[in-house]
Design a protein around this motif. Structure first.
Motif, PDB file in Angstrom:
ATOM      1  N   ARG A  19       7.048 -19.542 -16.620  1.00 62.02           N
ATOM      2  CA  ARG A  19       6.544 -18.317 -16.003  1.00 62.02           C
ATOM      3  C   ARG A  19       5.262 -18.600 -15.228  1.00 62.02           C
ATOM      4  O   ARG A  19       5.091 -18.183 -14.077  1.00 62.02           O
ATOM      5  CB  ARG A  19       6.312 -17.267 -17.105  1.00 62.02           C
ATOM      6  CG  ARG A  19       6.169 -15.842 -16.661  1.00 62.02           C
ATOM      7  CD  ARG A  19       4.724 -15.329 -16.652  1.00 62.02           C
ATOM      8  NE  ARG A  19       3.982 -15.642 -17.846  1.00 62.02           N
ATOM      9  CZ  ARG A  19       2.776 -16.175 -17.814  1.00 62.02           C
ATOM     10  NH1 ARG A  19       2.185 -16.478 -16.662  1.00 62.02           N
ATOM     11  NH2 ARG A  19       2.141 -16.443 -18.948  1.00 62.02           N
ATOM     12  N   ALA A  20       4.347 -19.347 -15.844  1.00 61.07           N
ATOM     13  CA  ALA A  20       3.048 -19.620 -15.219  1.00 61.07           C
ATOM     14  C   ALA A  20       3.202 -20.505 -13.980  1.00 61.07           C
ATOM     15  O   ALA A  20       2.525 -20.296 -12.971  1.00 61.07           O
ATOM     16  CB  ALA A  20       2.109 -20.278 -16.231  1.00 61.07           C
ATOM     17  N   VAL A  76       5.708 -20.653 -11.934  1.00 60.06           N
ATOM     18  CA  VAL A  76       6.217 -19.853 -10.813  1.00 60.06           C
ATOM     19  C   VAL A  76       5.131 -18.890 -10.323  1.00 60.06           C
ATOM     20  O   VAL A  76       4.876 -18.768  -9.124  1.00 60.06           O
ATOM     21  CB  VAL A  76       7.493 -19.086 -11.227  1.00 60.06           C
ATOM     22  CG1 VAL A  76       7.914 -18.110 -10.135  1.00 60.06           C
ATOM     23  CG2 VAL A  76       8.619 -20.067 -11.544  1.00 60.06           C
ATOM     24  N   GLN A  77       4.448 -18.248 -11.274  1.00 62.89           N
ATOM     25  CA  GLN A  77       3.433 -17.250 -10.914  1.00 62.89           C
ATOM     26  C   GLN A  77       2.280 -17.870 -10.120  1.00 62.89           C
ATOM     27  O   GLN A  77       1.745 -17.239  -9.212  1.00 62.89           O
ATOM     28  CB  GLN A  77       2.911 -16.599 -12.207  1.00 62.89           C
ATOM     29  CG  GLN A  77       2.020 -15.393 -11.992  1.00 62.89           C
ATOM     30  CD  GLN A  77       1.734 -14.682 -13.314  1.00 62.89           C
ATOM     31  OE1 GLN A  77       2.516 -14.790 -14.261  1.00 62.89           O
ATOM     32  NE2 GLN A  77       0.631 -13.970 -13.388  1.00 62.89           N
ATOM     33  N   HIS A  78       1.902 -19.086 -10.463  1.00 62.46           N
ATOM     34  CA  HIS A  78       0.740 -19.718  -9.821  1.00 62.46           C
ATOM     35  C   HIS A  78       1.155 -20.876  -8.916  1.00 62.46           C
ATOM     36  O   HIS A  78       0.365 -21.789  -8.685  1.00 62.46           O
ATOM     37  CB  HIS A  78      -0.231 -20.226 -10.890  1.00 62.46           C
ATOM     38  CG  HIS A  78      -0.621 -19.189 -11.893  1.00 62.46           C
ATOM     39  ND1 HIS A  78      -1.449 -18.128 -11.578  1.00 62.46           N
ATOM     40  CD2 HIS A  78      -0.273 -19.017 -13.189  1.00 62.46           C
ATOM     41  CE1 HIS A  78      -1.600 -17.360 -12.659  1.00 62.46           C
ATOM     42  NE2 HIS A  78      -0.897 -17.880 -13.646  1.00 62.46           N
ATOM     43  N   LEU A 114      -3.604 -25.997 -20.234  1.00 65.07           N
ATOM     44  CA  LEU A 114      -3.170 -24.669 -19.796  1.00 65.07           C
ATOM     45  C   LEU A 114      -3.300 -23.738 -20.994  1.00 65.07           C
ATOM     46  O   LEU A 114      -3.006 -24.127 -22.118  1.00 65.07           O
ATOM     47  CB  LEU A 114      -1.708 -24.720 -19.324  1.00 65.07           C
ATOM     48  CG  LEU A 114      -1.070 -23.385 -18.915  1.00 65.07           C
ATOM     49  CD1 LEU A 114      -1.660 -22.874 -17.604  1.00 65.07           C
ATOM     50  CD2 LEU A 114       0.450 -23.531 -18.762  1.00 65.07           C
ATOM     51  N   ASP A 115      -3.798 -22.529 -20.745  1.00 65.22           N
ATOM     52  CA  ASP A 115      -3.847 -21.518 -21.802  1.00 65.22           C
ATOM     53  C   ASP A 115      -3.087 -20.304 -21.291  1.00 65.22           C
ATOM     54  O   ASP A 115      -3.368 -19.822 -20.192  1.00 65.22           O
ATOM     55  CB  ASP A 115      -5.309 -21.161 -22.117  1.00 65.22           C
ATOM     56  CG  ASP A 115      -5.452 -20.304 -23.376  1.00 65.22           C
ATOM     57  OD1 ASP A 115      -4.428 -20.010 -24.033  1.00 65.22           O
ATOM     58  OD2 ASP A 115      -6.592 -19.920 -23.702  1.00 65.22           O
ATOM     59  N   THR A 116      -2.089 -19.865 -22.042  1.00 64.87           N
ATOM     60  CA  THR A 116      -1.330 -18.671 -21.643  1.00 64.87           C
ATOM     61  C   THR A 116      -1.487 -17.606 -22.725  1.00 64.87           C
ATOM     62  O   THR A 116      -1.810 -17.926 -23.869  1.00 64.87           O
ATOM     63  CB  THR A 116       0.172 -18.982 -21.451  1.00 64.87           C
ATOM     64  OG1 THR A 116       0.747 -19.297 -22.723  1.00 64.87           O
ATOM     65  CG2 THR A 116       0.385 -20.136 -20.481  1.00 64.87           C
ATOM     66  N   ASP A 175      -3.647 -16.195 -17.590  1.00 64.67           N
ATOM     67  CA  ASP A 175      -3.418 -17.632 -17.722  1.00 64.67           C
ATOM     68  C   ASP A 175      -4.698 -18.337 -17.313  1.00 64.67           C
ATOM     69  O   ASP A 175      -5.403 -17.875 -16.414  1.00 64.67           O
ATOM     70  CB  ASP A 175      -2.316 -18.092 -16.747  1.00 64.67           C
ATOM     71  CG  ASP A 175      -0.945 -17.579 -17.126  1.00 64.67           C
ATOM     72  OD1 ASP A 175      -0.669 -17.492 -18.339  1.00 64.67           O
ATOM     73  OD2 ASP A 175      -0.157 -17.266 -16.213  1.00 64.67           O
ATOM     74  N   PHE A 176      -4.978 -19.461 -17.938  1.00 62.32           N
ATOM     75  CA  PHE A 176      -6.075 -20.306 -17.476  1.00 62.32           C
ATOM     76  C   PHE A 176      -5.509 -21.667 -17.120  1.00 62.32           C
ATOM     77  O   PHE A 176      -4.966 -22.364 -17.971  1.00 62.32           O
ATOM     78  CB  PHE A 176      -7.172 -20.411 -18.536  1.00 62.32           C
ATOM     79  CG  PHE A 176      -7.870 -19.104 -18.769  1.00 62.32           C
ATOM     80  CD1 PHE A 176      -8.854 -18.667 -17.895  1.00 62.32           C
ATOM     81  CD2 PHE A 176      -7.510 -18.288 -19.830  1.00 62.32           C
ATOM     82  CE1 PHE A 176      -9.480 -17.448 -18.084  1.00 62.32           C
ATOM     83  CE2 PHE A 176      -8.131 -17.060 -20.028  1.00 62.32           C
ATOM     84  CZ  PHE A 176      -9.120 -16.641 -19.146  1.00 62.32           C
ATOM     85  N   ILE A 229      13.853 -12.534 -13.098  1.00 60.78           N
ATOM     86  CA  ILE A 229      12.745 -11.790 -13.698  1.00 60.78           C
ATOM     87  C   ILE A 229      11.463 -12.154 -12.949  1.00 60.78           C
ATOM     88  O   ILE A 229      11.211 -13.323 -12.692  1.00 60.78           O
ATOM     89  CB  ILE A 229      12.576 -12.182 -15.186  1.00 60.78           C
ATOM     90  CG1 ILE A 229      13.883 -11.996 -15.963  1.00 60.78           C
ATOM     91  CG2 ILE A 229      11.432 -11.414 -15.826  1.00 60.78           C
ATOM     92  CD1 ILE A 229      14.260 -10.587 -16.236  1.00 60.78           C
ATOM     93  N   PHE A 276      12.989 -17.487 -13.323  1.00 62.85           N
ATOM     94  CA  PHE A 276      11.923 -16.805 -12.585  1.00 62.85           C
ATOM     95  C   PHE A 276      11.903 -17.125 -11.098  1.00 62.85           C
ATOM     96  O   PHE A 276      11.100 -16.566 -10.352  1.00 62.85           O
ATOM     97  CB  PHE A 276      10.557 -17.173 -13.191  1.00 62.85           C
ATOM     98  CG  PHE A 276      10.491 -16.954 -14.678  1.00 62.85           C
ATOM     99  CD1 PHE A 276      10.550 -15.674 -15.197  1.00 62.85           C
ATOM    100  CD2 PHE A 276      10.394 -18.020 -15.556  1.00 62.85           C
ATOM    101  CE1 PHE A 276      10.505 -15.456 -16.565  1.00 62.85           C
ATOM    102  CE2 PHE A 276      10.347 -17.812 -16.930  1.00 62.85           C
ATOM    103  CZ  PHE A 276      10.404 -16.535 -17.439  1.00 62.85           C
ATOM    104  N   ILE A 326      -1.109 -24.341  -7.937  1.00 62.78           N
ATOM    105  CA  ILE A 326      -0.851 -25.580  -8.679  1.00 62.78           C
ATOM    106  C   ILE A 326      -0.483 -26.700  -7.711  1.00 62.78           C
ATOM    107  O   ILE A 326       0.250 -26.481  -6.755  1.00 62.78           O
ATOM    108  CB  ILE A 326       0.301 -25.357  -9.698  1.00 62.78           C
ATOM    109  CG1 ILE A 326      -0.171 -24.412 -10.817  1.00 62.78           C
ATOM    110  CG2 ILE A 326       0.797 -26.679 -10.273  1.00 62.78           C
ATOM    111  CD1 ILE A 326       0.924 -23.990 -11.778  1.00 62.78           C
TER     112      ILE A 326
END
Lengths: 434, 434
Positions: B85-86, B88-90, B40-42, A12-13, A2, B309, B94
């Motif tokens: 998810r975050a 992998v996305q970022h 972290l804020d999602t 996201d933050f 996915i 992911f 990171i």
């Protein structure tokens, strides 16, 4: 597999963003608390009928769905309607006047193309159940303390009063049914200019005799508070309604100034309209001149907060801080603030020394320092120093076999690159003053 | 008129509840930060496919709907999948190892009849991208610091290791395919007792030769950490897999003890299973004996956080604090903690004195006090004192015409009922030490 992705309008933050966001939230929270406001937390999901019929046209932006139990539910669109709902629901537990603040997420299915977020924070403080101008004045003091804490000392509260606006319309013989049309036209001034407002007044069929007076109002520049009130009293004081508004606004201003708000931070702005149907007394919008006309906070007095849920109406006054606007502006125009990021990285030299290093870290935490031991274990020194650099950790403590033998530790200042050797039994004292 | 009500399983929290909730959140936040974890804020809403297929049977509890743009979306069910998810996305932004914490709401359409909430907070800290036992040990230290800050010094970390559990099963000749069945049976021990587990083992057709060994394990009582490891090495040390697990758990424990965790707070509990498919190394559950067997925190090491992911799998270790459980228990068993409630109520005697009173309040706020001026304005004295009482405000300052003339103010201690008169120019000094 996915694809890892977020919905448009949702973000996201990461920690690097969160330092400023948390600082802003902490600042407003502590400001509210220093005035005695208490926190309220309400659910993200409400029964749909709690939210519907409250937002006019904007209602279409509410996230609504039917849950597994066949209930019609909706995501919180703002914090004001849930406040009204909660105040009525818990009226027997709440002591009035009720001073509450709430800092939380709200959701709106708005167009991200216009730069609008679909999930964002609101940050509100309100006093429910008081008609005293002291309450209005206090809201201005709250703004003053918060803005000054953020270092935005040259903020301006644009202050007006719905009673005065109404009285002016009356004195210019503008029939009642046109007032809202005039307000709507004035409200667009920032975007469309005086010519635009003139055109709007024509389109909206506002009686032509009043156009000149209204356009003069748009040019309002007087900053001396006393002069403004004297002008208003001379011009409109013979109308009891106007006099009430003037007296009220004068008193609000007076009490705010007594609480050490600087008169230079208050601008009685006679063309400020703000929220057409909601506000009934003092209204305000906060700007910071170097940031342009963007409102960083806004609010005022209202009378009918609870009307949808109760026959017993409660008056109130409050402010909404434009949290996301403030965040975006202060990201562009950085301020200095205390970050909650790690202050010290302990470099783990070899597996044999990990226990000692862990022990040293615990001692430094005990005096309140934010301390990381390099979490990868005893990896290459260069990798650990790069990590400190990447995370902008200002100090690194290096404990190798030589240091262990000599009961010393090496302190490296990552900004200056300077190193010094410190006796282990002096480390805590030394670091406590850094 | 719409009835003011909340959905079942959703709650408002009024200021009186929020003091403890905020204290708990602040305590864990500051604990995490003192170890260098970043926030972290999602988003609350995710694409549905991000969440689906991650929670097995429980998946049916996810709040799912189709939004206005015809996207299938879902409300956050936990903070772990969004973390994966975050990450992998970022991944390019990171820096690994990534130490993050998150304190936020999650939503589950669970049965409120079983006392389950549909909206509740999770409070998690994880280290992503490190296989070092130092990371596992640090998580235990984080728990130690948080629990001690809350005054729960006699907490117990029940600690076990999946590698050891697996090796034990192998040494008892239990075929691989039965391991998960045995774990499931053991996991129910707290609820169904030893007899229940015996029955479960029968039902699940676990080879009968192993039943006795498994049931012996349930009776595990040895608290001396060294004795446990020696026993394990003697009994299972000839299996390399078991030896790996034992060495790893010994090292984790050793490093935690070096960081000042007391050995009495660690109980190597060989029948702790915890999370069937997720954890791969050390696992733990935190209890406080006076509160019974309820887990107040739990976690462990995992290997496949990001597998849904990304092909690049990241190892990690983390803890989830049972925020709501902790809140409920500490509401029943009150602790002393610093409330952020107002400390001083200034009584507004008459309208003429409101400005002076506002000024005094501002001076007291400037030294960090949380100060309210009675927000209703100059109402009856008895009403204002009752308000202070209702809100449990410990001090009241009374400034009447006599006090104004004498440049003094009256300080009333609401707990003892005692009053004293203070010179106005000594007030700030006096109150700063109260």
């Amino acid at each position: 597999m996915i694809e890892a992705r977020t919905l448009q309008g949702f973000s996201d933050f990461l920690p690097e963003d969160m330092y400023l966001r948390q600082y802003l939230m902490d600042t407003w929270r502590h400001t509210f608390e220093s005035f005695g406001y208490g926190a309220l937390d309400t659910p993200a999901l409400e029964y749909e009928d709690i939210l519907m019929g409250k937002y006019g046209e904007e209602e279409k932006l509410i996230y609504r769905f039917t849950d597994n139990g066949d209930r019609k539910v909706a995501l919180r669109y703002d914090q004001t309607v849930p406040l009204a709902r909660a105040v009525v629901q818990h009226q027997n537990d709440i002591k009035f006047p009720f001073k509450r603040y709430q800092i939380g997420k709200v959701w709106r299915a708005d167009s991200p193309r216009k730069g609008r977020k679909r999930e964002f924070y609101q940050c509100d403080a309100d006093i429910i159940g008081s008609v005293s101008p002291l309450a209005d004045a206090e809201i201005l003091c709250v703004i003053d303390q918060g803005m000054k804490t953020l270092g935005l000392d040259d903020y301006v509260i644009n202050l007006n009063h719905r009673g005065i606006l109404e009285a002016m319309m009356n004195s210019w013989d503008i029939p009642e049914q046109f007032h809202i049309e005039v307000f709507r036209a004035i409200d667009k001034f920032d975007k469309i200019g005086a010519d635009g407002v003139a055109k709007e007044l024509m389109t909206r069929k506002v009686p032509p005799d009043a156009h000149k007076k209204i356009l003069e109002l748009l040019d309002w520049k007087e900053t001396d508070i006393d002069k403004v009130f004297n002008f208003l009293e001379k011009k409109f004081g013979n109308s009891p309604a106007a006099q009430n508004g003037i007296t009220n606004l004068r008193r609000i201003t007076e009490l705010a100034l007594a609480s050490k708000v600087d008169p230079e931070n208050i601008f009685i702005n006679l063309n400020l309209v703000r929220g057409l149907d909601y506000y009934t007394g003092g209204v305000f919008e906060v700007t910071v001149p170097v940031f342009g006309r963007t409102a960083l906070a806004a609010g005022g007095r209202y009378d009918k907060l609870t009307q949808a849920f109760s026959n017993h109406n409660l008056p109130g006054v409050g402010v909404g801080i434009g949290f996301e606007t403030l965040y975006e502006l202060l990201k562009e125009h950085p301020i200095t603030f205390p970050k909650t990021a790690p202050e010290i990285l302990l470099v783990a030299f070899s597996n044999e020394l990990l226990a000692d290093v862990s022990n040293i870290a615990a001692e430094l935490r005990a005096i309140g320092k934010r301390v990381m031991v390099y979490p990868g274990g005893a990896e290459k020194m260069s990798k650990q120093l790069k990590y400190a650099n990447d995370l902008k950790i200002p100090y690194v403590l290096i404990f190798g076999p030589d240091e262990a033998k000599a009961k010393k530790i090496q302190l490296k200042n990552m900004e200056t690159g300077e190193s010094q050797t410190i006796k282990l039994d002096e480390l805590v004292n030394k670091m406590s003053v850094i």
